[in-house]
Design a protein around this motif. Structure first.
Motif, mmCIF file in Angstrom:
data_model
loop_
_atom_site.group_PDB
_atom_site.id
_atom_site.type_symbol
_atom_site.label_atom_id
_atom_site.label_comp_id
_atom_site.label_asym_id
_atom_site.label_seq_id
_atom_site.Cartn_x
_atom_site.Cartn_y
_atom_site.Cartn_z
ATOM 1 N N ASN A 193 0.818 -1.212 0.000
ATOM 2 C CA ASN A 193 0.000 0.000 0.000
ATOM 3 C C ASN A 193 0.853 1.263 0.000
ATOM 4 N N VAL A 194 1.899 1.279 0.817
ATOM 5 C CA VAL A 194 2.784 2.441 0.867
ATOM 6 C C VAL A 194 3.467 2.649 -0.479
ATOM 7 N N THR A 233 1.148 4.073 -3.103
ATOM 8 C CA THR A 233 0.962 5.509 -2.888
ATOM 9 C C THR A 233 2.180 6.287 -3.366
ATOM 10 N N ALA A 234 3.369 5.787 -3.050
ATOM 11 C CA ALA A 234 4.609 6.456 -3.453
ATOM 12 C C ALA A 234 4.747 6.498 -4.974
ATOM 13 N N GLU A 269 2.349 6.301 -7.221
ATOM 14 C CA GLU A 269 1.316 7.213 -7.743
ATOM 15 C C GLU A 269 1.749 8.665 -7.594
ATOM 16 N N ARG A 270 2.275 9.002 -6.430
ATOM 17 C CA ARG A 270 2.724 10.379 -6.179
ATOM 18 C C ARG A 270 3.909 10.750 -7.069
ATOM 19 N N HIS A 306 2.725 11.272 -10.588
ATOM 20 C CA HIS A 306 1.971 12.526 -10.638
ATOM 21 C C HIS A 306 2.919 13.719 -10.769
ATOM 22 N N GLU A 318 3.788 6.277 8.548
ATOM 23 C CA GLU A 318 3.532 7.206 7.450
ATOM 24 C C GLU A 318 4.711 7.320 6.492
#
Length: 113
Positions: free
Chosen positions: A9-10, A13-14, A16-17, A20, A106
């Motif tokens: 999951n982390v 997210t990383a 995707e960011r 982006h 986080e």
């Protein structure tokens, strides 16, 4: 080892960011992990090594910043670092205190290119 699922999951997210922001590689992924989070940093490293394969983070370094536990006693308004798992106030010996810091899990920092 629940750390593998958490790292998936982390990393998602990383990635995707990073995409982006127009990046094609993640060079460093840094996390903040609280001592009371229930997560073992060494297991996170192993999980990261597994899940990063064939992603833009394949060559990335992984770092964990450990966050110490800080508790607050509402009875005597003392803030303290517990010395054991009981989190008893060292001043008034109240058996339950509020955990103000140390449960973090986080994504803190990404270095991309």
């Amino acid at each position: 080892m629940h750390e593998v699922g958490m790292m998936q999951n982390v990393l998602a997210t990383a990635v995707e960011r990073a995409k982006h922001e127009g990046a094609s590689h993640i060079r460093l992924l840094q996390m903040r992990v609280g001592e009371a989070s229930g997560v073992v940093p060494e297991s996170l490293q192993l999980a990261f090594d597994v899940v990063k394969k064939e992603t833009i983070a394949e060559d990335a370094r992984f770092q964990v910043e450990s966050v110490p536990v800080v508790c607050y006693c509402p009875n005597c308004t003392t803030e303290f670092h517990p010395t054991d798992l009981l989190y008893e106030c060292p001043e008034c010996h109240q058996p339950y205190c509020e955990v103000r810091q140390g449960k973090e899990f986080e994504l803190a920092f990404l270095e991309v290119s």
